[in-house]
Design a protein around this motif. Sequence first.
Motif, short mmCIF file in Angstrom:
data_model
loop_
_atom_site.label_atom_id
_atom_site.label_comp_id
_atom_site.label_asym_id
_atom_site.label_seq_id
_atom_site.Cartn_x
_atom_site.Cartn_y
_atom_site.Cartn_z
N VAL A 60 7.91 -17.11 -103.81
CA VAL A 60 8.26 -17.61 -105.14
C VAL A 60 7.15 -18.53 -105.63
CG1 VAL A 60 9.94 -18.94 -106.47
CG2 VAL A 60 10.71 -17.45 -104.60
N ILE A 61 6.54 -18.18 -106.78
CA ILE A 61 5.46 -19.01 -107.34
C ILE A 61 5.76 -19.34 -108.80
CG2 ILE A 61 3.75 -18.07 -105.75
CD1 ILE A 61 2.69 -16.41 -108.16
N ILE A 62 7.04 -19.30 -109.14
CA ILE A 62 7.43 -19.54 -110.53
C ILE A 62 7.10 -20.96 -110.98
CG2 ILE A 62 9.79 -20.35 -110.07
CD1 ILE A 62 10.70 -18.46 -112.34
N ASP A 63 6.85 -21.84 -110.00
CA ASP A 63 6.56 -23.25 -110.33
C ASP A 63 5.06 -23.52 -110.47
OD1 ASP A 63 6.13 -22.81 -107.60
OD2 ASP A 63 6.38 -24.94 -107.14
N THR A 64 4.25 -22.47 -110.60
CA THR A 64 2.80 -22.68 -110.74
C THR A 64 2.30 -22.09 -112.06
OG1 THR A 64 2.26 -20.62 -109.57
CG2 THR A 64 2.48 -22.63 -108.24
N PRO A 65 2.87 -22.54 -113.19
CA PRO A 65 2.49 -21.97 -114.48
C PRO A 65 1.14 -22.49 -114.96
CG PRO A 65 3.98 -23.78 -114.85
CD PRO A 65 3.86 -23.63 -113.35
N VAL A 66 0.63 -21.85 -115.99
CA VAL A 66 -0.59 -22.30 -116.64
C VAL A 66 -0.29 -22.38 -118.13
CG1 VAL A 66 -1.45 -19.92 -116.81
CG2 VAL A 66 -3.05 -21.83 -116.99
N ALA A 67 -0.85 -23.37 -118.80
CA ALA A 67 -0.50 -23.64 -120.19
C ALA A 67 -0.76 -22.46 -121.12
CB ALA A 67 -1.27 -24.87 -120.69
N SER A 68 -1.71 -21.59 -120.76
CA SER A 68 -2.03 -20.44 -121.61
C SER A 68 -0.92 -19.40 -121.62
CB SER A 68 -3.33 -19.79 -121.13
OG SER A 68 -3.14 -19.18 -119.86
N PHE A 75 -3.25 -21.77 -109.30
CA PHE A 75 -3.07 -22.63 -108.13
C PHE A 75 -3.04 -21.75 -106.88
CE2 PHE A 75 -1.18 -24.70 -111.80
CZ PHE A 75 -1.83 -25.92 -111.78
N LYS A 76 -4.22 -21.35 -106.43
CA LYS A 76 -4.33 -20.35 -105.38
C LYS A 76 -3.91 -20.86 -104.00
CE LYS A 76 -5.95 -17.58 -108.50
NZ LYS A 76 -5.04 -16.62 -109.14
N GLN A 77 -4.15 -22.14 -103.70
CA GLN A 77 -3.81 -22.64 -102.37
C GLN A 77 -2.31 -22.58 -102.08
OE1 GLN A 77 -5.80 -26.52 -102.24
NE2 GLN A 77 -7.21 -25.71 -100.72
N PRO A 78 -1.45 -23.14 -102.94
CA PRO A 78 -0.01 -23.03 -102.65
C PRO A 78 0.48 -21.58 -102.63
CG PRO A 78 -0.43 -24.71 -104.30
CD PRO A 78 -1.71 -23.96 -104.12
N VAL A 79 -0.04 -20.76 -103.54
CA VAL A 79 0.36 -19.35 -103.56
C VAL A 79 -0.03 -18.67 -102.25
CG1 VAL A 79 -0.01 -17.13 -104.67
CG2 VAL A 79 0.26 -19.19 -106.07
N GLY A 80 -1.25 -18.92 -101.79
CA GLY A 80 -1.72 -18.32 -100.54
C GLY A 80 -0.91 -18.78 -99.34
N ARG A 81 -0.55 -20.05 -99.30
CA ARG A 81 0.22 -20.57 -98.17
C ARG A 81 1.61 -19.95 -98.14
NH1 ARG A 81 -2.64 -25.74 -96.91
NH2 ARG A 81 -0.86 -26.78 -95.98
N ARG A 82 2.22 -19.78 -99.30
CA ARG A 82 3.56 -19.19 -99.35
C ARG A 82 3.52 -17.72 -98.94
NH1 ARG A 82 5.39 -22.03 -105.11
NH2 ARG A 82 5.22 -24.19 -104.34
N HIS A 187 4.11 -27.37 -116.67
CA HIS A 187 3.62 -28.32 -115.68
C HIS A 187 3.89 -27.80 -114.27
CE1 HIS A 187 2.87 -31.15 -118.88
NE2 HIS A 187 4.12 -31.02 -119.30
N PRO A 188 2.88 -27.73 -113.42
CA PRO A 188 3.06 -27.15 -112.08
C PRO A 188 3.88 -28.04 -111.15
CG PRO A 188 0.86 -28.07 -112.30
CD PRO A 188 1.49 -28.15 -113.66
N PHE A 189 4.52 -27.38 -110.19
CA PHE A 189 5.28 -28.03 -109.12
C PHE A 189 6.41 -28.90 -109.66
CE2 PHE A 189 0.74 -27.75 -107.74
CZ PHE A 189 0.90 -26.56 -107.05
N GLN A 190 7.09 -28.38 -110.69
CA GLN A 190 8.20 -29.10 -111.30
C GLN A 190 9.49 -28.29 -111.24
OE1 GLN A 190 7.94 -32.33 -112.54
NE2 GLN A 190 5.92 -32.20 -111.60
N ALA A 191 9.64 -27.43 -110.24
CA ALA A 191 10.89 -26.68 -110.09
C ALA A 191 12.02 -27.65 -109.76
CB ALA A 191 10.75 -25.63 -108.98
N PRO A 192 13.25 -27.32 -110.14
CA PRO A 192 14.36 -28.24 -109.90
C PRO A 192 14.70 -28.43 -108.42
CG PRO A 192 14.91 -26.67 -111.63
CD PRO A 192 13.66 -26.18 -110.98
N ILE A 193 14.48 -27.39 -107.61
CA ILE A 193 14.92 -27.43 -106.21
C ILE A 193 13.81 -26.89 -105.30
CG2 ILE A 193 16.62 -26.61 -104.53
CD1 ILE A 193 18.57 -26.25 -106.86
#
Length: 223
Positions: A60-68, A75-82, A187-193
């Motif tokens: 799940v990478i729904i919390d790594t949006p980009v303003a565009s 945000f490749k590092q968190p995506v790669g780790r997951r 804004h990245p890393f702002q998921a509720p849970i």
Amino acid sequence: NRIFTPPHPPADCGDGCAPACSSACLGRLHEWGDYGNGFTGIRFAQTQTLLRVRNTFMAVIIDTPVASGSIHSPFKQPVGRRLARGGLAVAYGQKQYHVVAPVVEGVALRGGAVEVTVGGLGHSKQLVVNIGARGFEVLGNCSVGPSLCWMSSPIAAASADTVTLTKLPSSPQAVRFLWYIDAVGVHPFQAPIYARAPTLPGAPSCKYDGGDLLPLGPFVLPL
């Protein structure tokens, strides 16, 4: 745009479709108008695929949006780790790296509130919850008459493995989570849970705070 009983729903989903319908599709609870908009339909299809195809996993990478608005996370590092956690478990049998993989275990109506139980938290059960955050919606009667609508319900409280919703429509029937097209804004890393996972051994330090926080993904379930 709120179509609960479409005359021609997608195959195998929705009221009025062929006998092969799966109750897991929850077509009668899904707004097929949203499905046509793209993102919510993709999330729904991903969930169904994960349930039906063996030896698969979802990062799940729904919390790594980009303003565009691009669907490609910068945000490749968190995506790669997951992705690495799921790959190590599924492809190499190293399931100890995927013990923490948050997933909804159930939703229930108790005492005028909805309680959402989250599993896949590992032994420590380190659930990280943003009280007051939006993201949940409850289906019910939001006005006089039989019409149904989805009402936004901010997180009211949380425990080690549950979150509680108290702002409900009358006669609540279902709950969905992160079903907005812009589920967490820009804004990245702002998921509720989130669930906090142990750091991957040998992995380089992550530039971002969310490197080892794993978000709970979208879902829709009946009450």
